[in-house]
Scaffold this active site. Structure first.
Site, PDB file in Angstrom:
ATOM      1  N   TYR A   1       0.824  -1.213   0.000  1.00 41.28           N
ATOM      2  CA  TYR A   1       0.000   0.000   0.000  1.00 41.28           C
ATOM      3  C   TYR A   1       0.857   1.263   0.000  1.00 41.28           C
ATOM      4  CZ  TYR A   1      -4.033  -2.991   1.019  1.00 41.28           C
ATOM      5  OH  TYR A   1      -5.006  -3.947   0.970  1.00 41.28           O
TER       6      TYR A   1
ATOM      7  N   LYS B   1       3.316 -15.364   1.432  1.00 44.02           N
ATOM      8  CA  LYS B   1       3.323 -16.122   0.175  1.00 44.02           C
ATOM      9  C   LYS B   1       4.774 -16.373  -0.209  1.00 44.02           C
ATOM     10  CE  LYS B   1       0.438 -16.913  -2.603  1.00 44.02           C
ATOM     11  NZ  LYS B   1      -0.088 -18.266  -2.904  1.00 44.02           N
TER      12      LYS B   1
ATOM     13  N   ASP C   1      -2.972 -17.949   1.193  1.00 46.39           N
ATOM     14  CA  ASP C   1      -4.176 -18.475   0.526  1.00 46.39           C
ATOM     15  C   ASP C   1      -4.761 -19.640   1.316  1.00 46.39           C
ATOM     16  OD1 ASP C   1      -1.799 -19.730  -0.184  1.00 46.39           O
ATOM     17  OD2 ASP C   1      -2.497 -20.356  -2.156  1.00 46.39           O
TER      18      ASP C   1
ATOM     19  N   ASP D   1      -5.337  -7.146   5.508  1.00 50.21           N
ATOM     20  CA  ASP D   1      -6.558  -6.429   5.151  1.00 50.21           C
ATOM     21  C   ASP D   1      -7.645  -7.449   4.793  1.00 50.21           C
ATOM     22  OD1 ASP D   1      -8.318  -4.484   4.388  1.00 50.21           O
ATOM     23  OD2 ASP D   1      -7.130  -3.692   2.737  1.00 50.21           O
TER      24      ASP D   1
ATOM     25  N   ASP E   1     -10.800  -9.119   7.452  1.00 51.28           N
ATOM     26  CA  ASP E   1     -12.212  -8.942   7.095  1.00 51.28           C
ATOM     27  C   ASP E   1     -12.923 -10.292   7.013  1.00 51.28           C
ATOM     28  OD1 ASP E   1     -12.087  -6.227   7.020  1.00 51.28           O
ATOM     29  OD2 ASP E   1     -12.793  -6.004   4.969  1.00 51.28           O
TER      30      ASP E   1
END
Ligand code: NAD
Length: 364
Positions: free
Chosen positions: A140, A191, A223, A247, A251
């Protein structure tokens, strides 16, 4: 004396903050603690007053506070204001200037709300996960971050995922320290199979883990973490991960537990070298809910639960924090529901009545 800086913000932010203020006043009056309260403006209301999403004077108060309690910002009224002074810019400035790199997102399933989850009751009942997300680095913020016109009718977009080892080390240590106060298990999600930043993340996480031999440590691919969260979420205690994966995973974890109106969060900075205190901001996960603002029906539980996190993480008042969380749970067990968590056709209460019930239970 502990300094609290309250930033209710816009929309339902002011309504839910009013309930927490009642609780703080009660705690002060009963002599359980001594909180000094100051209030400021953030978001659209700050723009209206000062032309900025947060004024320099309020930033100075935020810097000097022991904890910031934040409501929510935004609303259609400010959709067209210049980008640099949009309501969210106030929150981003607070996070950046206070160096709030550790975002704590608990996902707790209250037994009486287990049927509101999209998963089966037996999968979520008793769920208590803490996602620790790195908040100030990664893709980000990494440079270059741009869209280039290639001149042949094509464009190319670039975001840069970048982490230095110190950033990974400090967030992992926050996760290990917190795990010591809970279930003593940490999963680190990255990852590393396809990303260099993931390789470094895993290397640094393993080195930090050596200082915490009492914590059960696991690596998990991000994942797979997403898959496991919906397959068997109760296997997790603390999960630490980067800004982007955090993020998404926070959620996903949060929604295992039902409504947005229930979800608290904390954002912490580095400990001060002299006092050991961390800068900290506590806020509900939800926004300013313009669709229900002013109607007195917002659920104040996320705001109360955020204040419980402040009691626990900024002030070490673990007993008061637990008492508040137990009061929330008890009120839900009694069947009280704001509209967002009620079953269709069932009776609901408003923000103030929910606040009163939690306060009464807390004081009992
Ligand atoms: P939102 O979280 O405000 O609302 C989403 C839905 O959830 C709405 O239907 C709302 O009524 C409901 N809801 C949210 N909190 C609730 C509560 N406590 N009780 C009952 N119902 C609740 O998200 P949105 O509608 O996408 O955004 C509205 C505004 O909030 C926008 O301006 C957005 O930019 C801003 N926003 C701010 C923050 C923040 O301050 N941290 C976070 C998200 C969105």
């Amino acid at each position: 004396m502990h300094k609290l800086f309250l930033l209710p913000g816009d929309g339902i932010g002011t309504e839910i903050m009013a309930q927490v203020e009642r609780l703080i006043e009660w705690i002060n009056a009963e002599g359980h603690a001594e909180f000094e309260i100051d209030r400021g403006l953030v978001g659209g209301c700050a723009y209206d007053a000062h032309g900025q999403a947060i004024s320099d004077a309020d930033m100075a108060k935020a810097m000097a506070a022991d904890a910031i309690i934040f409501g929510a910002v935004g609303g259609p009224k400010w959709d067209a204001v210049p980008y640099e002074v949009r309501p969210e810019a106030g929150l981003l400035r607070l996070r950046k200037d206070l160096g709030l790199f550790a975002n704590l997102r608990p996902a707790i399933c209250y037994p009486s709300l287990a049927d509101a989850s999209s998963l089966k009751r037996e999968l979520v009942e008793g769920l208590d996960i803490l996602i620790v997300r790195e908040l100030t680095g990664g893709v980000y913020f990494g440079e270059p971050k741009e869209i280039t016109d290639l001149g042949n009718g094509q464009k190319r977009a670039v975001d840069t995922q970048v982490y230095e080892s110190y950033e990974i080390d400090r967030i992992c240590r926050v996760a290990f320290d917190l795990a010591r106060t809970r279930g003593k298990k940490v999963h680190s999600a990255d990852k590393k199979n396809v990303m260099k930043s993931g390789v470094l993340w895993d290397e640094v996480a393993h080195i930090a883990a050596k200082d915490y031999p009492d914590i059960e440590f696991h690596h998990i691919l991000a994942d797979n973490a997403a898959m496991q969260l919906v397959r068997n979420p109760k296997q997790f205690d603390v999960m630490v991960t980067d800004n982007l994966f955090g993020d998404i995973l926070s959620d996903a974890a949060a929604m295992l537990t039902g409504s947005l109106g229930m979800l608290p969060s904390a954002s912490l900075g580095a400990p001060d070298p002299v006092t050991g205190k961390r800068k900290a901001l506590y806020e509900p996960v939800h926004g300013s809910a313009p669709d229900i603002a002013g109607k007195g029906i917002a659920n104040p539980i996320a705001m109360f639960a955020s204040f419980a996190m402040a009691l626990r993480y900024s002030f070490g008042m673990v007993d008061l924090a637990t008492r508040l969380e137990t009061a929330i749970s008890a009120v839900l067990d009694q069947g009280l529901r704001t509209a967002d968590i009620a079953q269709e056709g069932k009776e609901t209460v408003g923000t103030e009545a929910m606040g009163t019930a939690i306060l009464k239970q807390f004081a009992a």
